[in-house]
Design an enzyme around this catalytic site. Structure first.
Site, PDB file in Angstrom:
ATOM      1  N   CYS A   8      29.836   6.603  38.509  1.00 19.01           N
ATOM      2  CA  CYS A   8      29.718   8.049  38.284  1.00 19.01           C
ATOM      3  C   CYS A   8      30.829   8.836  38.970  1.00 19.01           C
ATOM      4  O   CYS A   8      30.860  10.051  38.903  1.00 19.01           O
ATOM      5  CB  CYS A   8      28.349   8.563  38.684  1.00 19.01           C
TER       6      CYS A   8
ATOM      7  N   GLY B 262      65.162  13.371  22.762  1.00 21.39           N
ATOM      8  CA  GLY B 262      66.086  14.361  23.313  1.00 21.39           C
ATOM      9  C   GLY B 262      66.343  14.248  24.801  1.00 21.39           C
ATOM     10  O   GLY B 262      67.057  15.058  25.367  1.00 21.39           O
TER      11      GLY B 262
ATOM     12  N   MET C  64      67.785  11.751  26.495  1.00 20.67           N
ATOM     13  CA  MET C  64      69.046  11.130  26.896  1.00 20.67           C
ATOM     14  C   MET C  64      70.129  11.512  25.901  1.00 20.67           C
ATOM     15  O   MET C  64      69.921  12.336  25.036  1.00 20.67           O
ATOM     16  CB  MET C  64      68.859   9.636  27.008  1.00 20.67           C
TER      17      MET C  64
ATOM     18  N   ARG D 261      60.927   5.583  13.409  1.00 21.19           N
ATOM     19  CA  ARG D 261      60.064   5.281  14.554  1.00 21.19           C
ATOM     20  C   ARG D 261      58.663   5.761  14.216  1.00 21.19           C
ATOM     21  O   ARG D 261      58.476   6.574  13.307  1.00 21.19           O
ATOM     22  CB  ARG D 261      60.570   5.950  15.825  1.00 21.19           C
TER      23      ARG D 261
ATOM     24  N   SER E  64      24.960   2.843  41.421  1.00 19.59           N
ATOM     25  CA  SER E  64      25.925   3.686  40.713  1.00 19.59           C
ATOM     26  C   SER E  64      27.112   3.859  41.650  1.00 19.59           C
ATOM     27  O   SER E  64      26.957   4.352  42.773  1.00 19.59           O
ATOM     28  CB  SER E  64      25.286   5.034  40.377  1.00 19.59           C
TER      29      SER E  64
ATOM     30  N   LYS F  91      64.991   2.353  19.122  1.00 20.48           N
ATOM     31  CA  LYS F  91      65.897   2.730  18.036  1.00 20.48           C
ATOM     32  C   LYS F  91      66.667   1.501  17.544  1.00 20.48           C
ATOM     33  O   LYS F  91      66.746   1.240  16.344  1.00 20.48           O
ATOM     34  CB  LYS F  91      66.866   3.795  18.552  1.00 20.48           C
TER      35      LYS F  91
ATOM     36  N   ARG G 187      74.594   6.244  20.722  1.00 17.09           N
ATOM     37  CA  ARG G 187      73.282   6.866  20.977  1.00 17.09           C
ATOM     38  C   ARG G 187      72.456   6.032  21.934  1.00 17.09           C
ATOM     39  O   ARG G 187      72.431   4.808  21.850  1.00 17.09           O
ATOM     40  CB  ARG G 187      72.466   6.946  19.682  1.00 17.09           C
TER      41      ARG G 187
ATOM     42  N   HIS H  22      63.116  20.688  18.805  1.00 16.94           N
ATOM     43  CA  HIS H  22      62.748  20.090  20.089  1.00 16.94           C
ATOM     44  C   HIS H  22      61.414  20.643  20.582  1.00 16.94           C
ATOM     45  O   HIS H  22      60.510  19.901  20.975  1.00 16.94           O
ATOM     46  CB  HIS H  22      63.869  20.379  21.094  1.00 16.94           C
TER      47      HIS H  22
ATOM     48  N   TYR I 153      27.443   0.964  32.349  1.00 19.83           N
ATOM     49  CA  TYR I 153      27.861   2.289  31.882  1.00 19.83           C
ATOM     50  C   TYR I 153      28.917   2.909  32.780  1.00 19.83           C
ATOM     51  O   TYR I 153      29.125   2.491  33.920  1.00 19.83           O
ATOM     52  CB  TYR I 153      26.653   3.233  31.764  1.00 19.83           C
TER      53      TYR I 153
HETATM   54  C1  PEP Z   1      31.457   9.877  44.333  1.00 17.77           C
HETATM   55  O1  PEP Z   1      31.580   9.900  45.551  1.00 17.77           O
HETATM   56  O2  PEP Z   1      32.161   9.166  43.596  1.00 17.77           O
HETATM   57  C2  PEP Z   1      30.468  10.729  43.672  1.00 17.77           C
HETATM   58  C3  PEP Z   1      30.255  10.638  42.374  1.00 17.77           C
HETATM   59  O3  PEP Z   1      29.831  11.655  44.398  1.00 17.77           O
HETATM   60  P1  PEP Z   1      30.499  13.018  44.882  1.00 17.77           P
HETATM   61  O4  PEP Z   1      31.780  13.188  44.138  1.00 17.77           O
HETATM   62  O5  PEP Z   1      29.504  14.077  44.599  1.00 17.77           O
HETATM   63  O6  PEP Z   1      30.684  12.770  46.347  1.00 17.77           O
END
Ligand code: PEP
Ligand code: MG
Length: 879
Positions: A829, A101, A103, A336, A762, A22, A92, A454, A849
């Site tokens: 993954c 809102g 503070m 803002r 992975s 502000k 303020r 709010h 990836y």
């Molecule tokens: C992991 O362990 O990150 C994974 C992807 O396998 P899971 O969650 O099935 O053990």
């Protein structure tokens, strides 16, 4: 000497950490010549100094503040506490990040029994002078002495009732004087202290109260929810007052340069005539749409439009502007970057690119990934909706549809949510104390308040469905009832809300998934140009994959095959496979399972349509599939024609003390190779089937829980032999890869050896986090909150990668893997594949990836693009 106070003309928008958002923007607006009432800012450093010295405001800071107050007196030609022409100020809070809102704010400071007469003389307006004074006493009492606001509100309502008034504006100067005396009595009866008449004492107490408000519980919860650093502190802005409560040519309002719900490039906002400060946001009176100002005060409206245009161009983003009109003159009190829905954020960013004001990269960087979930919110099932009539209509304050049970205060809503219910918080109007209840509810319904109340502002920021200002319903918060002309609902009853239309429905309406519209596709096409990381989906069924592809998934990063084993029609064969005592017996069960798995994989390959599909071979411990209760064991014994005692013994033998560290993952294949062989055959035979249908296929066969090169070497050899047999039989060879999950610390540090056997890595960061910390991934929530509270860990490491520990292991694995095979394909993954901060980390490591659940794909894509834009910008700075 350190400088703790800055006059507005000494600051700039770049100084938000020191002056708060502000203060920095007030300074910026002052310097670009906008009509900002003069004032100064006490810095966040002063707040830290105050906190470091046991909540004592140092003499040096106070003295510096006094110097600026004197300058302010010269600038305004008024004197603080004066009996003839008093300088009144607002005090303020203003933190580096907007915390609407959360503070405290005090207006009209400097008024006392004497100076109120001075104000009356100077303005020739007794009514508004006493109105200012009573407001000040109320705000000061609430903020400084913790006298609950409702005590003052009650006194005000009583006085209105006595006089048969419906509006605050009907109160006369004499009524207000009487009210002031009642307020002063409240001070003594509630706090045991008199209202302080000395303006310097008022000021000192207010400054320290604002510093203290940084630590109040609602601000602390807000910071936790929005990941705002606790150490930043708040600045205090002291500004000369302008008055919106001086009759019908005065007023106060809030305007957005574009529509914050849709992003439409249309001036948007609300105002109230003859009102001050918080009246619009407090939702006490329902405000007028800003377009009405054009009819009533066309010149002021035009000026406001000019200011809005200038501010948007200056900040190159949609602005949320607070203004006051004092007797026909416009003043800007705040600007803002406006909070907006995710859809609006995307539309505004893309429009600004079309208008030539932003680059595509800037537009991508503007997107707050934590908001994108909003876009994926469900709406009502059309057919069910048609069969329902709406109960009432309020303002469409924050989009999305929700259905749940109603609760009339934040605590009850929190408890309901903790019981697993979908709570809808129903209030006359929300206040910052309700923040946790709002966060835990699926939706918010208020009887009062406008689009900038709010409830509306906070719900939009949270991406939560909200219907505000629904005045067709009467809410009795103490009796916990909601009444319409025809119904009375009580706590726990079901309601459904549509935050996009403002409609409220009785009962539950089924929800359907969202469709993303507006400029989303265009933005995402820029995202694809900018990002380097490929984003895949974790999908165990064709349906999951369809959703993933719809959101832009570029392949399957993880198909957990055990999820297919649990299905009803195959669990008996799975159990038969497990308890088989001979290989022949096991192969019979596996033959049945193979046919079922082939159908599963074919479905996925069809949808993948040539995109890589990473299928992970069976991972969990076998006994997880076996029945647990005596009753279930007896039933299975009957089905399989086995003696109950024998089966019980087998279940017992397979049980493990520590199954997470036990006979699971690739260890299963070391003892029962035929299981993975069956799965590999099912994968390749279905791949051939899909190939024969004319659809391209590319399977990646993934071996889980590998800790040594030898494990993967043995398993890979068996799988390859089985696959070669199929290729020979079918006279066809298809491309495929065999690789491994890296989810065990030992695999990370021996990754150079494992890479000799694996065609890809992975990273299973879920297990890797579990095994690196030694925290059970299923139980850690019982203590991780304390680790966060005590700042042992900044964030739950199962949500966002622990870069120092787990991240270091991933880094080692990447380096070692590349030492053996510079072109090694690597991805993630684990759950972290959908977490923006982790995605930035994986981008920097140069992985190919990330893979995440279908609904996180858009977030992952944007985060990947942001990581790559950021990297390019940093590289440019380095050059
Ligand atoms: C992991 O362990 O990150 C994974 C992807 O396998 P899971 O969650 O099935 O053990
Ligand atoms: Mg795992």
């Amino acid at each position: 000497m350190r400088k703790f106070v800055y006059h507005f003309n000494e600051g700039s928008k770049e100084m938000k950490y020191l002056l708060g958002g502000k203060g920095a923007n007030l300074a910026e607006m002052t310097n670009i010549g906008l009509p900002v009432p003069p004032g100064f800012t006490i810095t966040t450093e002063a707040c830290k100094d105050y906190n470091d010295h046991n909540q004592i405001l140092s003499d040096d800071i106070y003295a510096e503040m006094m110097t600026h107050l004197q300058i302010l007196e010269q600038e305004t030609g008024k004197k603080f506490g004066d009996a003839t022409n008093p300088l009144l100020i607002s005090v303020r809070s203003g933190a580096p990040f907007s915390m609407p809102g959360m503070m405290d704010t005090i207006l009209n400071l400097g008024l006392n029994d004497l100076s109120v007469q001075g104000l009356e003389n100077a303005t020739n307006d007794a009514r508004s002078s006493y109105d200012c004074y009573r407001r000040f006493i109320q705000m000061f009492g609430d903020v400084v002495y913790n006298i609950p606001s409702y005590r003052f509100e009650q006194a005000l309502t009583d006085l209105k009732n006595e006089n048969d008034y419906t509006l605050d504006t009907q109160l006369t100067a004499t009524d207000l004087q009487k009210l002031i005396n009642t307020y002063k009595d409240l001070y003594i009866s509630v706090s045991g202290r008199e209202f302080p008449q000395n303006p310097f004492e008022q000021l000192r107490l207010s400054i320290t109260a604002v510093f203290d408000s940084w630590e109040n519980p609602r601000a602390a919860i807000y910071r936790r929810l929005h990941h705002i650093d606790n150490q930043l502190g708040t600045a205090v802005n002291i500004q000369s007052m302008v008055f919106g409560n001086t009759g019908e040519s005065s007023g106060t309002g809030i305007a957005f340069t574009r529509n914050p719900s849709t992003g439409e490039n249309l001036f948007f906002g609300e105002y109230l005539l003859n009102a001050q400060g918080e009246d619009v946001v407090a939702g006490i009176r329902t405000p007028e749409p800003i377009s009405h100002l054009e009819d009533t005060m066309p010149e002021v409206y035009q000026k406001l439009l000019d200011v809005a245009a200038l501010l948007e161009l200056h900040y190159l983003d949609m602005q949320d502007i607070e203004f006051t009109i004092e007797k026909g003159e416009l003043f800007v009190l705040q600007t803002r970057t406006g909070k907006r829905t995710a859809q609006a954020a995307i539309n505004i960013a893309v429009d600004l690119v079309h208008e030539g004001k932003l680059s595509k990269e800037d537009a991508i960087m503007r997107i707050d990934t934590s908001q994108i979930d909003q876009l994926l919110h469900p709406s009502f099932d059309e057919a069910s909706l048609k069969a329902t009539t709406s109960l009432a209509t309020g303002l469409p304050a924050s989009p999305g549809a929700a259905t749940g049970q109603i609760y009339f205060n934040a605590e009850d809503a929190v408890l309901a949510a903790e019981r697993g219910e979908k709570a809808i918080l129903v209030r006359n109007e929300t206040s910052p104390e309700d923040i946790e209840g709002m966060a835990k509810s699926v939706a918010i319904l208020t009887a009062h308040g406008g689009m900038t109340s709010h409830a509306a502002v906070v719900a939009r920021g949270m991406g939560k469905c909200c219907v505000a200002g629904c005045d067709a319903i009467a809410i009795d918060e103490s009796q916990k009832t909601l009444q319409t002309a025809t119904f009375t609902l009580t706590e726990g009853d079901f309601l459904s809300l549509n935050g996009s239309t403002g409609k409220v429905y009785l009962g539950q309406i089924p929800l359907v998934e969202s469709e993303i519209g507006g400029h989303f596709e265009e933005l995402m096409s820029w995202v694809n140009e900018a990002k380097k990381l490929v984003v895949r989906v974790n999908a165990d069924s064709p349906n999951d994959l369809e959703v993933g592809v719809h959101f832009g998934a570029e392949g399957v990063g993880l198909c957990r095959t055990e999820h297919m084993f649990f299905q009803d029609d195959r669990i008996t064969y799975v159990r038969q496979m497990i308890i088989a005592e001979t290989l022949e017996e096991r192969l019979i069960a596996l033959a049945h399972l193979k046919e079922m798995q082939k159908a599963d994989f074919a479905g996925i390959f069809r949808v993948a349509n040539g995109k890589p599909v990473n299928i992970r071979l069976l991972d969990p411990p076998l006994h997880e599939f076996l029945p647990k209760t005596t009753q279930d064991i007896e039933k299975l014994a009957g089905e399989l024609g086995k003696p109950v005692v024998e089966l019980k013994q087998r279940v017992q033998d397979l049980g493990e003390t520590n199954p997470m560290l036990g006979h699971r993952g690739c260890r299963l294949a070391i003892t029962f190779p035929e299981i993975y062989i069956m799965q590999a055959e099912a994968i390749m035979e279905s791949a051939i089937q899909i190939h024969d249908e004319g659809i391209a296929v590319f399977p990646e066969i993934m071996v889980p829980l590998v800790s040594s090169k030898e494990e993967i070497a043995i398993i890979k050899k068996q799988l390859k032999e089985a696959i070669q047999t199929i290729f020979r039989r079918e006279q066809l060879v298809l491309p495929f890869d065999i690789g491994t999950m890296i989810e065990i610390p030992r695999a990370c540090v021996t990754a150079d050896e494992i890479a000799e056997e694996a065609q890809f890595f992975s990273f299973g960061t879920n297990d890797l986090t579990q095994l690196t910390f030694g925290f059970s991934r299923d139980d850690a929530n019982k203590f991780l909150y304390a680790y966060q509270e005590q700042k042992i860990l900044p964030i739950d490491p199962f949500q966002s990668i622990d870069q120092k520990g787990v991240g270091a292991l991933v880094t080692t694995a990447v380096q070692r893997g590349r030492m053996t095979n510079p072109a090694l394909k690597m991805g993630v993954c684990g759950e972290h594949g959908g977490d923006p901060a982790s995605i930035h980390f994986f981008h920097k490591l140069g992985l190919q990836y990330v893979s995440c659940s279908p609904y996180r794909i858009p977030i992952a894509r944007i985060a990947a693009a942001q990581a790559s834009i950021l990297e390019e910008r940093q590289e440019k700075v380095m050059v």
